[in-house]
Design an enzyme around this catalytic site. Sequence first.
Site, PDB file in Angstrom:
ATOM      1  CG  ASN A  89      48.684  44.333  32.782  1.00 54.96           C
ATOM      2  OD1 ASN A  89      47.820  45.165  32.145  1.00 54.96           O
ATOM      3  ND2 ASN A  89      48.157  43.096  32.837  1.00 54.96           N
ATOM      4  CE1 TYR A 146      39.649  49.267  36.722  1.00 58.49           C
ATOM      5  CE2 TYR A 146      38.537  51.051  35.596  1.00 58.49           C
ATOM      6  CZ  TYR A 146      39.545  49.912  35.467  1.00 58.49           C
ATOM      7  OH  TYR A 146      40.458  49.657  34.326  1.00 58.49           O
TER       8      TYR A 146
HETATM    9  P1  NAP Z   1      42.080  41.016  32.718  1.00 60.06           P
HETATM   10  O1  NAP Z   1      42.167  40.419  31.477  1.00 60.06           O
HETATM   11  O2  NAP Z   1      41.026  40.791  33.735  1.00 60.06           O
HETATM   12  O3  NAP Z   1      43.575  40.791  33.370  1.00 60.06           O
HETATM   13  C1  NAP Z   1      43.924  41.173  34.514  1.00 60.06           C
HETATM   14  C2  NAP Z   1      45.080  40.628  35.048  1.00 60.06           C
HETATM   15  O4  NAP Z   1      45.518  41.245  36.195  1.00 60.06           O
HETATM   16  C3  NAP Z   1      45.201  39.035  35.236  1.00 60.06           C
HETATM   17  O5  NAP Z   1      46.482  38.606  34.744  1.00 60.06           O
HETATM   18  C4  NAP Z   1      45.236  38.877  36.494  1.00 60.06           C
HETATM   19  O6  NAP Z   1      45.510  37.871  37.161  1.00 60.06           O
HETATM   20  C5  NAP Z   1      45.890  40.065  37.115  1.00 60.06           C
HETATM   21  N1  NAP Z   1      45.623  40.438  38.409  1.00 60.06           N
HETATM   22  C6  NAP Z   1      44.575  40.899  39.166  1.00 60.06           C
HETATM   23  N2  NAP Z   1      44.640  40.826  40.433  1.00 60.06           N
HETATM   24  C7  NAP Z   1      45.927  40.387  40.593  1.00 60.06           C
HETATM   25  C8  NAP Z   1      46.758  40.460  41.957  1.00 60.06           C
HETATM   26  N3  NAP Z   1      46.282  40.694  43.142  1.00 60.06           N
HETATM   27  N4  NAP Z   1      48.013  39.882  41.515  1.00 60.06           N
HETATM   28  C9  NAP Z   1      48.626  39.900  40.243  1.00 60.06           C
HETATM   29  N5  NAP Z   1      47.928  39.940  39.371  1.00 60.06           N
HETATM   30  C10 NAP Z   1      46.679  40.221  39.575  1.00 60.06           C
HETATM   31  O7  NAP Z   1      42.275  42.688  32.409  1.00 60.06           O
HETATM   32  P2  NAP Z   1      42.795  43.307  31.280  1.00 60.06           P
HETATM   33  O8  NAP Z   1      41.828  43.941  30.481  1.00 60.06           O
HETATM   34  O9  NAP Z   1      44.081  42.501  30.546  1.00 60.06           O
HETATM   35  O10 NAP Z   1      43.461  44.794  31.985  1.00 60.06           O
HETATM   36  C11 NAP Z   1      44.875  44.876  32.331  1.00 60.06           C
HETATM   37  C12 NAP Z   1      44.800  46.441  33.105  1.00 60.06           C
HETATM   38  O11 NAP Z   1      44.609  47.229  32.037  1.00 60.06           O
HETATM   39  C13 NAP Z   1      44.228  46.569  34.315  1.00 60.06           C
HETATM   40  O12 NAP Z   1      44.990  47.422  35.074  1.00 60.06           O
HETATM   41  C14 NAP Z   1      42.836  47.374  33.862  1.00 60.06           C
HETATM   42  O13 NAP Z   1      42.435  48.095  34.863  1.00 60.06           O
HETATM   43  C15 NAP Z   1      43.510  48.065  32.679  1.00 60.06           C
HETATM   44  N6  NAP Z   1      42.425  48.536  31.644  1.00 60.06           N
HETATM   45  C16 NAP Z   1      41.590  47.695  30.816  1.00 60.06           C
HETATM   46  C17 NAP Z   1      40.815  47.856  30.057  1.00 60.06           C
HETATM   47  C18 NAP Z   1      39.843  47.095  28.880  1.00 60.06           C
HETATM   48  O14 NAP Z   1      38.988  47.499  28.493  1.00 60.06           O
HETATM   49  N7  NAP Z   1      40.277  45.894  29.260  1.00 60.06           N
HETATM   50  C19 NAP Z   1      40.366  49.441  29.926  1.00 60.06           C
HETATM   51  C20 NAP Z   1      41.268  50.558  30.603  1.00 60.06           C
HETATM   52  C21 NAP Z   1      42.253  49.930  31.461  1.00 60.06           C
HETATM   53  P3  NAP Z   1      44.699  36.479  37.478  1.00 60.06           P
HETATM   54  O15 NAP Z   1      44.426  35.765  35.986  1.00 60.06           O
HETATM   55  O16 NAP Z   1      45.372  35.774  38.303  1.00 60.06           O
HETATM   56  O17 NAP Z   1      43.380  36.946  37.912  1.00 60.06           O
END
Ligand code: NAP
Length: 235
Positions: free
Chosen positions: A89, A159
């Site tokens: 994730n 991305y």
């Molecule tokens: P988010 O709130 O920004 O959370 C991202 C998470 O990834 C955080 O826990 C962050 O840790 C962690 N992370 C980033 N880089 C990392 C690393 N090098 N090692 C370990 N952990 C790391 O994002 P989200 O919306 O929950 O997104 C989760 C997933 O869904 C992602 O893969 C994203 O691309 C995908 N996604 C999201 C959306 C959306 O609309 N939100 C849409 C499509 C896909 P820290 O807290 O330490 O930064």
Amino acid sequence: MSQDKQVAFVTGGNRGIGYELVKQLALKGFKVILASRDPKMGHEAVEKLKESGLDVSFVMLDVDDQESIRQAAITVSEKYGRLDVLINNAGVYLNVNEKLLTMDPSVLEKTMRTNFFGAYLVIHSFIPLMEKQGYGRIINVSSGYGAMREMAQQGVGAYKLSKLSLNGLTQLVSAEVKGDIKINAVCPGWVSTDMGGPSAPRTPKQAAESILWLATIGPEGPNGGFFRDGKRIDW
Ligand code: NAP
């Protein structure tokens, strides 16, 4: 030691969709390992979930750091002796509006490192635990931005390429796995998290639903697919 309960591992579990997945998997009866690169944030998230009586533990994991991934896999093997569900994730969404041709190339490198190569390394290190029991469910949290048709339009290039590669990885690994091991990619939709922003229409709970479905599919379930809301979507 081998754990009787099924064990699930979620990268980037300290906030956003990852945190919700940890919570929902624990509510479903999994022993859940919340992986976070920041120990303080990881422990705080675990403590919050434990207060609700959920069976959740913390493991440090930075997907940009191969050694931390290797160590995390050793910890899971030694402490729990099994892995049933792996959710890739963790992800970043950097400098989204910049064009590939004019942006600093390090943005692409960094995005590929976390969103694609990080997931690959996690799978590479953790899959032996699944192969040992001939069972496993891997879900790569991708995005509709990773679909091939998105490449015809400029913008969000780093991305998009990272998720396109993650989708390719999903298909390639699905053809390599043996036994009852399945790997699928999911687009969670536009979700209200730090990444998605406050205007996003979906809650992390809604986003978690189809990921949870793929985490618990039976032997007849899909392998090597790309899904949104439980339905196949185009690569
Ligand atoms: P988010 O709130 O920004 O959370 C991202 C998470 O990834 C955080 O826990 C962050 O840790 C962690 N992370 C980033 N880089 C990392 C690393 N090098 N090692 C370990 N952990 C790391 O994002 P989200 O919306 O929950 O997104 C989760 C997933 O869904 C992602 O893969 C994203 O691309 C995908 N996604 C999201 C959306 C959306 O609309 N939100 C849409 C499509 C896909 P820290 O807290 O330490 O930064």
